[in-house]
Design an enzyme around this catalytic site. Structure first.
Site, PDB file in Angstrom:
ATOM      1  N   ASP A   6       0.741  -1.161  -0.076  1.00  0.00           N
ATOM      2  CA  ASP A   6      -0.103   0.058  -0.152  1.00  0.00           C
ATOM      3  C   ASP A   6       1.114   1.221   0.021  1.00  0.00           C
ATOM      4  O   ASP A   6       1.856   1.386   0.672  1.00  0.00           O
ATOM      5  CB  ASP A   6      -0.840  -0.110   1.205  1.00  0.00           C
ATOM      6  CG  ASP A   6      -1.869   1.002   1.249  1.00  0.00           C
ATOM      7  OD1 ASP A   6      -2.335   1.363   0.092  1.00  0.00           O
ATOM      8  OD2 ASP A   6      -2.342   1.231   2.215  1.00  0.00           O
TER       9      ASP A   6
ATOM     10  N   GLY B 123      -8.343   8.210   7.182  1.00  0.00           N
ATOM     11  CA  GLY B 123      -8.506   8.535   8.641  1.00  0.00           C
ATOM     12  C   GLY B 123     -10.213   8.766   8.941  1.00  0.00           C
ATOM     13  O   GLY B 123     -11.011   8.631   8.051  1.00  0.00           O
TER      14      GLY B 123
ATOM     15  N   HIS C 158      -9.479   4.820  -1.842  1.00  0.00           N
ATOM     16  CA  HIS C 158      -9.053   5.008  -0.305  1.00  0.00           C
ATOM     17  C   HIS C 158      -9.814   5.444   0.602  1.00  0.00           C
ATOM     18  O   HIS C 158     -10.721   6.185   0.203  1.00  0.00           O
ATOM     19  CB  HIS C 158      -7.461   5.687  -0.660  1.00  0.00           C
ATOM     20  CG  HIS C 158      -6.458   4.776  -1.416  1.00  0.00           C
ATOM     21  ND1 HIS C 158      -5.390   4.468  -0.641  1.00  0.00           N
ATOM     22  CD2 HIS C 158      -6.421   4.309  -2.375  1.00  0.00           C
ATOM     23  CE1 HIS C 158      -4.548   3.851  -1.553  1.00  0.00           C
ATOM     24  NE2 HIS C 158      -5.262   3.589  -2.668  1.00  0.00           N
ATOM     25  N   GLY C 159      -9.568   5.407   1.902  1.00  0.00           N
ATOM     26  CA  GLY C 159     -10.073   6.212   2.791  1.00  0.00           C
ATOM     27  C   GLY C 159     -11.505   5.398   3.034  1.00  0.00           C
ATOM     28  O   GLY C 159     -12.253   6.043   3.250  1.00  0.00           O
TER      29      GLY C 159
ATOM     30  N   ASN D 259     -10.104   0.306   0.174  1.00  0.00           N
ATOM     31  CA  ASN D 259      -9.220   0.322   1.299  1.00  0.00           C
ATOM     32  C   ASN D 259      -9.884   0.607   2.663  1.00  0.00           C
ATOM     33  O   ASN D 259     -10.573   1.604   2.877  1.00  0.00           O
ATOM     34  CB  ASN D 259      -7.843   1.271   1.092  1.00  0.00           C
ATOM     35  CG  ASN D 259      -7.301   0.834  -0.075  1.00  0.00           C
ATOM     36  OD1 ASN D 259      -7.477  -0.162  -0.754  1.00  0.00           O
ATOM     37  ND2 ASN D 259      -6.159   1.554  -0.383  1.00  0.00           N
TER      38      ASN D 259
ATOM     39  N   THR E 285      -7.956   2.565   9.116  1.00  0.00           N
ATOM     40  CA  THR E 285      -8.214   3.199  10.176  1.00  0.00           C
ATOM     41  C   THR E 285      -9.172   2.281  11.303  1.00  0.00           C
ATOM     42  O   THR E 285      -9.088   2.168  12.374  1.00  0.00           O
ATOM     43  CB  THR E 285      -8.866   4.583  10.078  1.00  0.00           C
ATOM     44  OG1 THR E 285      -8.114   5.386   9.372  1.00  0.00           O
ATOM     45  CG2 THR E 285      -9.237   5.219  11.629  1.00  0.00           C
TER      46      THR E 285
HETATM   47  P1  13P Z   1      -8.742   4.412   5.985  1.00  0.00           P
HETATM   48  O1  13P Z   1      -7.615   4.489   6.973  1.00  0.00           O
HETATM   49  O2  13P Z   1      -9.627   5.521   6.015  1.00  0.00           O
HETATM   50  O3  13P Z   1      -9.646   3.363   6.299  1.00  0.00           O
HETATM   51  O4  13P Z   1      -8.083   4.535   4.394  1.00  0.00           O
HETATM   52  C1  13P Z   1      -7.232   3.188   4.418  1.00  0.00           C
HETATM   53  C2  13P Z   1      -6.442   3.375   3.103  1.00  0.00           C
HETATM   54  O5  13P Z   1      -6.949   3.930   2.236  1.00  0.00           O
HETATM   55  C3  13P Z   1      -5.207   2.936   3.074  1.00  0.00           C
HETATM   56  O6  13P Z   1      -4.467   3.080   2.047  1.00  0.00           O
END
Ligand code: 13P
Length: 284
Positions: free
Chosen positions: A81, A180, A208-209, A230, A233
Site C-alpha cells: 500500500d 482517517g 482509498h479512505g 481500502n 483506520t
Molecule cells: P482509512 O484509514 O480511512 O480506512 O483508509 C485506508 C487507506 O486508504 C489505506 O490506503
C-alpha cells in the site's frame, strides 16, 4: 494461496462487486481479516505500507500470510500500500508480494507516469499486479477544510492517458474520500468516477479512505465501478478501543491472549460487515 491482485479484480469486474483491501501490521490484525473472509467465502486483499511491513518483519510477512491462507484454504492477494518509490516496489516483488502500489500522486504528472510505467514493466514481467494513483487523496483533517478542491481530484482525461501509457491493473482516484476519520460526511463525486471508468474502458478503480464512508455512497461507488476499497483506520480503531475498554473495565486481567482475542473478534465483525457491504461474500 497467494494470487496476483488483478485476478481477483477481474472476477470482481465480472461480478460487479468490490473487494476490501485491509491494512495489517501483526498477526492480531491479520487473523481476523482472514477469518472474516473464510467465514463469508469472500476474496480478500491484505495490504501493508512500508512501516507495517517493517514492523511485521520484512522477511516474515509473505511466508506468514501464505502459510495461514493455505491452511485456511483462502485465495488472497498481498499488496504493497502506498509504495513510495521504484526500489520499494522491487523489494516487494522479491519478497513475494502479489501486487504493488506506487503512489506518485505528490509528483508532477509526467514523473508519476514515468515511474509507474517502469514499475508496471518490472512487475508484469513476473506476473504481479500494479495499482497507480492519480489525484490527491487527502487525510481527513485536510478534507474537512478543503472540501475536496477541484484541482486535487482526479482529472478523467488525465486518468485515461495515465492508464493507457502505464498499463496499470488498477487505479486509485481522488473523488472526495480521505484517510482517517472524517470530520464531516464525505461527498463523493460520482460523475467524476463514471467519467474515469468510461474513459479508462472500465479499468478497476480503487477507493482509498474506506473508514466512515456512508453505506449508501459505498454501494453507489461499487455500482459505478469501484472494485477495491481500502480499510485501515477502522481495523486499528476497533482493535485498540476494544482492548482499551476491556482492560479498563477489568484492571486485574493480565491475560494478553484473552484481551487480544476479544479485540480480534471486534475486528473480524468489522471486516464481515465490509465484505457484505461490498457484495463479495460467497464469491470464492
Ligand atoms: P482509512 O484509514 O480511512 O480506512 O483508509 C485506508 C487507506 O486508504 C489505506 O490506503
Amino acid at each position: 494461496m497467494l494470487v496476483p491482485m488483478h485476478e481477483l479484480l477481474k472476477d470482481a469486474e465480472k461480478g460487479k462487486y468490490a473487494i476490501p483491501a485491509c491494512n495489517f501490521c501483526n498477526l492480531e490484525t491479520m487473523y481476523p481479516i482472514l477469518e472474516a473472509a473464510k467465514e463469508l467465502h469472500a476474496p480478500i486483499i491484505l495490504q501493508a505500507a512500508a512501516s507495517e511491513i517493517y514492523y511485521f518483519g520484512e522477511d516474515l510477512m509473505t511466508g506468514c500470510v501464505k502459510a495461514v491462507a493455505d491452511r485456511m484454504g483462502l485465495t488472497v492477494a498481498l499488496h504493497l500500500d502506498h509504495g513510495r518509490d521504484y526500489e520499494e516496489a522491487i523489494k516487494c516483488l522479491r519478497r513475494g508480494f502479489t501486487s504493488v502500489m506506487f503512489d506518485g500522486s505528490e509528483l508532477p504528472y509526467e514523473k508519476n507516469l514515468a515511474i509507474t510505467r517502469n514499475i508496471v514493466q518490472a512487475a508484469h514481467a513476473v506476473g504481479i499486479s500494479v495499482e497507480g494513483e492519480l489525484g490527491k487523496i487527502m487525510g481527513a483533517e485536510d478534507a474537512a477544510f478543503l472540501e475536496s478542491e477541484e484541482d486535487e481530484l482526479t482529472d478523467p482525461e488525465g486518468a485515461a492517458v495515465f492508464a493507457r501509457e502505464t498499463g496499470v491493473d488498477a487505479l486509485a482516484i481522488a473523488i472526495g474520500t480521505a484517510h482517517g476519520f472524517y470530520k464531516k460526511e464525505p461527498k463523493l463525486d460520482f460523475d467524476r468516477l463514471q467519467k474515469v471508468r468510461e474513459l479508462t474502458h472500465h479499468l478497476p478503480i480503487v477507493l482509498h479512505g474506506g473508514t466512515g464512508i456512508p453505506e449508501e455512497s459505498v454501494k453507489k461507488a461499487v455500482a459505478l465501478g469501484i472494485r477495491k476499497i481500502n480499510f485501515s483506520t477502522i481495523i486499528r480503531a476497533d482493535f485498540i478501543e476494544t482492548f482499551r475498554s476491556f482492560s479498563t473495565e477489568n484492571p486485574e486481567e493480565y491475560g494478553l491472549m484473552t484481551i487480544s482475542q476479544i479485540a480480534m473478534r471486534k475486528v473480524k465483525e468489522a471486516i464481515v460487515h465490509c465484505i457484505e457491504l461490498l457484495g463479495c461474500n460467497g464469491k470464492t
